[in-house]
Scaffold this motif. Structure first.
Motif, mmCIF file in Angstrom:
data_model
loop_
_atom_site.group_PDB
_atom_site.id
_atom_site.type_symbol
_atom_site.label_atom_id
_atom_site.label_comp_id
_atom_site.label_asym_id
_atom_site.label_seq_id
_atom_site.Cartn_x
_atom_site.Cartn_y
_atom_site.Cartn_z
ATOM 1 N N ILE A 160 0.843 -1.201 0.000
ATOM 2 C CA ILE A 160 0.000 0.000 0.000
ATOM 3 C C ILE A 160 0.879 1.252 0.000
ATOM 4 C CG2 ILE A 160 -1.732 1.319 1.299
ATOM 5 C CD1 ILE A 160 -2.770 -1.381 2.347
ATOM 6 N N SER A 161 1.849 1.288 0.930
ATOM 7 C CA SER A 161 2.687 2.486 0.991
ATOM 8 C C SER A 161 3.525 2.614 -0.280
ATOM 9 C CB SER A 161 3.566 2.472 2.236
ATOM 10 O OG SER A 161 4.314 1.295 2.270
ATOM 11 N N ALA A 162 3.944 1.461 -0.830
ATOM 12 C CA ALA A 162 4.720 1.504 -2.071
ATOM 13 C C ALA A 162 3.877 2.100 -3.199
ATOM 14 C CB ALA A 162 5.207 0.110 -2.442
ATOM 15 N N ALA A 163 2.596 1.735 -3.217
ATOM 16 C CA ALA A 163 1.708 2.235 -4.274
ATOM 17 C C ALA A 163 1.532 3.744 -4.145
ATOM 18 C CB ALA A 163 0.359 1.531 -4.205
ATOM 19 N N LEU A 164 1.369 4.225 -2.893
ATOM 20 C CA LEU A 164 1.207 5.667 -2.672
ATOM 21 C C LEU A 164 2.450 6.422 -3.126
ATOM 22 C CD1 LEU A 164 -0.568 5.878 0.789
ATOM 23 C CD2 LEU A 164 -1.498 6.409 -1.457
ATOM 24 N N LEU A 165 3.592 5.850 -2.788
ATOM 25 C CA LEU A 165 4.855 6.454 -3.147
ATOM 26 C C LEU A 165 5.015 6.500 -4.668
ATOM 27 C CD1 LEU A 165 6.744 7.385 -0.960
ATOM 28 C CD2 LEU A 165 8.206 5.442 -1.448
ATOM 29 N N ASP A 166 4.666 5.386 -5.293
ATOM 30 C CA ASP A 166 4.743 5.309 -6.756
ATOM 31 C C ASP A 166 3.939 6.420 -7.406
ATOM 32 O OD1 ASP A 166 4.890 1.729 -7.270
ATOM 33 O OD2 ASP A 166 6.445 3.258 -7.144
ATOM 34 N N ALA A 167 2.741 6.648 -6.831
ATOM 35 C CA ALA A 167 1.841 7.632 -7.425
ATOM 36 C C ALA A 167 2.538 8.989 -7.502
ATOM 37 C CB ALA A 167 0.573 7.732 -6.612
ATOM 38 N N TRP A 168 3.285 9.340 -6.464
ATOM 39 C CA TRP A 168 3.950 10.631 -6.429
ATOM 40 C C TRP A 168 5.233 10.603 -7.255
ATOM 41 C CZ3 TRP A 168 3.199 15.339 -6.412
ATOM 42 C CH2 TRP A 168 4.057 16.292 -5.888
ATOM 43 N N LEU A 169 5.870 9.422 -7.336
ATOM 44 C CA LEU A 169 7.172 9.350 -7.992
ATOM 45 C C LEU A 169 7.081 9.066 -9.490
ATOM 46 C CD1 LEU A 169 9.358 7.597 -5.302
ATOM 47 C CD2 LEU A 169 9.083 10.008 -5.800
ATOM 48 N N THR A 170 5.890 9.195 -10.058
ATOM 49 C CA THR A 170 5.803 9.012 -11.496
ATOM 50 C C THR A 170 6.589 10.144 -12.144
ATOM 51 O OG1 THR A 170 3.583 8.175 -11.166
ATOM 52 C CG2 THR A 170 4.228 8.662 -13.420
ATOM 53 N N ASP A 171 7.508 9.816 -13.021
ATOM 54 C CA ASP A 171 8.278 10.912 -13.605
ATOM 55 C C ASP A 171 7.856 11.227 -15.029
ATOM 56 O OD1 ASP A 171 9.459 8.707 -14.612
ATOM 57 O OD2 ASP A 171 11.519 9.273 -14.128
ATOM 58 N N ALA A 172 8.147 12.436 -15.405
ATOM 59 C CA ALA A 172 7.780 12.963 -16.717
ATOM 60 C C ALA A 172 8.686 14.165 -16.947
ATOM 61 C CB ALA A 172 6.313 13.384 -16.717
ATOM 62 N N ASN A 173 8.484 14.872 -18.043
ATOM 63 C CA ASN A 173 9.196 16.115 -18.291
ATOM 64 C C ASN A 173 8.187 17.231 -18.481
ATOM 65 O OD1 ASN A 173 11.979 15.144 -18.378
ATOM 66 N ND2 ASN A 173 11.383 14.081 -20.245
ATOM 67 N N ALA A 174 8.645 18.449 -18.300
ATOM 68 C CA ALA A 174 7.747 19.589 -18.503
ATOM 69 C C ALA A 174 8.446 20.698 -19.277
ATOM 70 C CB ALA A 174 7.252 20.119 -17.154
ATOM 71 N N THR A 175 7.674 21.343 -20.137
ATOM 72 C CA THR A 175 8.107 22.538 -20.859
ATOM 73 C C THR A 175 7.003 23.586 -20.672
ATOM 74 O OG1 THR A 175 7.109 21.541 -22.810
ATOM 75 C CG2 THR A 175 9.515 21.417 -22.645
ATOM 76 N N PHE A 176 7.034 24.658 -21.433
ATOM 77 C CA PHE A 176 5.936 25.620 -21.358
ATOM 78 C C PHE A 176 5.591 26.128 -22.750
ATOM 79 C CE2 PHE A 176 8.309 29.457 -22.223
ATOM 80 C CZ PHE A 176 9.588 29.172 -21.762
ATOM 81 N N TYR A 177 4.393 26.678 -22.853
ATOM 82 C CA TYR A 177 3.973 27.313 -24.104
ATOM 83 C C TYR A 177 3.180 28.559 -23.756
ATOM 84 C CZ TYR A 177 -0.817 25.321 -23.801
ATOM 85 O OH TYR A 177 -2.093 24.992 -23.422
ATOM 86 N N GLY A 178 2.968 29.406 -24.746
ATOM 87 C CA GLY A 178 2.234 30.649 -24.521
ATOM 88 C C GLY A 178 3.082 31.673 -23.792
ATOM 89 N N ASP A 179 2.462 32.788 -23.401
ATOM 90 C CA ASP A 179 3.204 33.830 -22.705
ATOM 91 C C ASP A 179 2.760 33.943 -21.252
ATOM 92 O OD1 ASP A 179 0.872 35.347 -22.556
ATOM 93 O OD2 ASP A 179 1.301 36.416 -24.421
ATOM 94 N N MET A 180 3.347 34.881 -20.528
ATOM 95 C CA MET A 180 3.122 35.039 -19.095
ATOM 96 C C MET A 180 1.655 35.341 -18.767
ATOM 97 S SD MET A 180 5.346 34.308 -16.991
ATOM 98 C CE MET A 180 5.453 34.483 -15.213
ATOM 99 N N TYR A 181 0.909 35.849 -19.739
ATOM 100 C CA TYR A 181 -0.474 36.277 -19.494
ATOM 101 C C TYR A 181 -1.492 35.285 -20.045
ATOM 102 C CZ TYR A 181 2.483 40.214 -18.714
ATOM 103 O OH TYR A 181 3.507 40.983 -18.267
ATOM 104 N N GLY A 182 -1.019 34.141 -20.507
ATOM 105 C CA GLY A 182 -1.951 33.123 -20.976
ATOM 106 C C GLY A 182 -2.198 33.191 -22.469
ATOM 107 N N GLY A 183 -1.578 34.157 -23.165
ATOM 108 C CA GLY A 183 -1.681 34.191 -24.630
ATOM 109 C C GLY A 183 -1.154 32.869 -25.158
ATOM 110 N N GLY A 184 -1.921 32.196 -26.004
ATOM 111 C CA GLY A 184 -1.487 30.916 -26.558
ATOM 112 C C GLY A 184 -1.991 29.716 -25.783
ATOM 113 N N THR A 185 -2.436 29.931 -24.527
ATOM 114 C CA THR A 185 -2.923 28.769 -23.774
ATOM 115 C C THR A 185 -4.448 28.737 -23.666
ATOM 116 O OG1 THR A 185 -2.747 29.872 -21.616
ATOM 117 C CG2 THR A 185 -0.814 28.673 -22.372
#
Ligand code: NAG
Length: 249
Positions: free
Chosen positions: A17-42
């Motif tokens: 159970i605790s391993a499953a909870l930990l897994d949920a948080w430890l799922t890895d991915a990458n992140a980038t961004f798009y649009g501008d600071m004011y939400g233009g493009g998003t």
């Protein structure tokens, strides 16, 4: 002895159970961004939402890669994200963000850089505001950990009515808790419950004329919960208008 055996049994039971909870948080991915600071493009985007400020999502949004987008069913789901520092690399800021999926990050099968949204990569293309909350702007792309979290919404589930007298479509938004809608049924004051089809994003449609009828909805989210919202729209409802249900998930 009996106590010890009980204790070990308990440990064995609790470990996965605790391993499953930990897994949920430890799922890895990458992140980038798009649009501008004011939400233009998003704004707008593949989930069918419109002005994200008006609809309550603001800049706390992300686009998802194919591996996470689930053909638009993931639209409306909420994710908590932290930046993951790797040795010799200090682009992360402290703390986490919570974002709602409002768009699709399409694959890029062409040349050059930017294949991060291709299958099977799990990738979050964040609004610039959210990206720079957890990472330095100059990082460009960062490794992250993420987990699904409940969406916290003020007021009831909202419905934007679209279409024409022959064909009816509804955008379901401001959905709390699981956030991602998997099924919608509609009832006019002169009909029984009718099952709607997912058209695109969180737009659901059905053929037929519902003009002049009070409209009720049954909304089902990915966790299997269904909410009945009666008389969401009065009989004089208009295409292009939004109406709010009395409750939320
Ligand atoms: C994140 O990006 C790195 C570098 O491009 C890549 O090796 C890794 O597989 C990516 N992680 C995920 C979960 O997609």
């Amino acid at each position: 002895m009996a106590n010890l055996i009980f204790f070990i049994a308990l440990l064995v039971l609790l470990l996965p159970i605790s391993a499953a909870l930990l897994d949920a948080w430890l799922t890895d991915a990458n992140a980038t961004f798009y649009g501008d600071m004011y939400g233009g493009g998003t704004m707008q985007g593949a989930c069918g939402y419109g002005d994200l400020y008006k609809q309550g999502y603001g800049l706390e949004t992300t686009a998802l890669s194919t591996a996470l987008f689930n053909n638009g069913y993931a639209c409306g789901a909420c994710f908590e994200i932290v930046c993951r520092n790797i040795p010799g690399w200090n682009y992360c800021k402290k703390g986490s963000i919570v974002v709602t999926a409002t768009n699709f990050c399409p694959p890029n099968y062409g040349g050059g850089t930017g294949h991060w949204c291709n299958p099977p990569y799990k990738h979050f293309d964040l609004s610039m505001k959210m990206f720079t909350t957890i990472a330095e702007y100059r990082a460009g792309i960062v490794p992250i950990y993420y987990r699904r979290v409940p969406c916290h919404k003020q007021s009831g589930v909202k419905f934007e009515l679209k279409g024409n007298p022959y064909w009816f479509m509804v955008l379901v938004y401001n959905v709390g808790n699981a956030g991602d809608v998997y099924g919608v049924r509609i009832k006019g004051s002169n009909t029984g419950w009718l099952t709607m089809s997912k058209n695109w994003g969180q737009n659901w449609d059905i053929r037929g004329n519902l003009v002049g009828q009070r409209l009720s909805f049954l909304v089902t989210t990915s966790d299997g919960k269904t909410l009945e919202l009666e008389d969401v729209a009065p009989s004089n409802w208009q295409f292009g208008q939004s109406y709010e249900g009395k409750y939320n998930f």
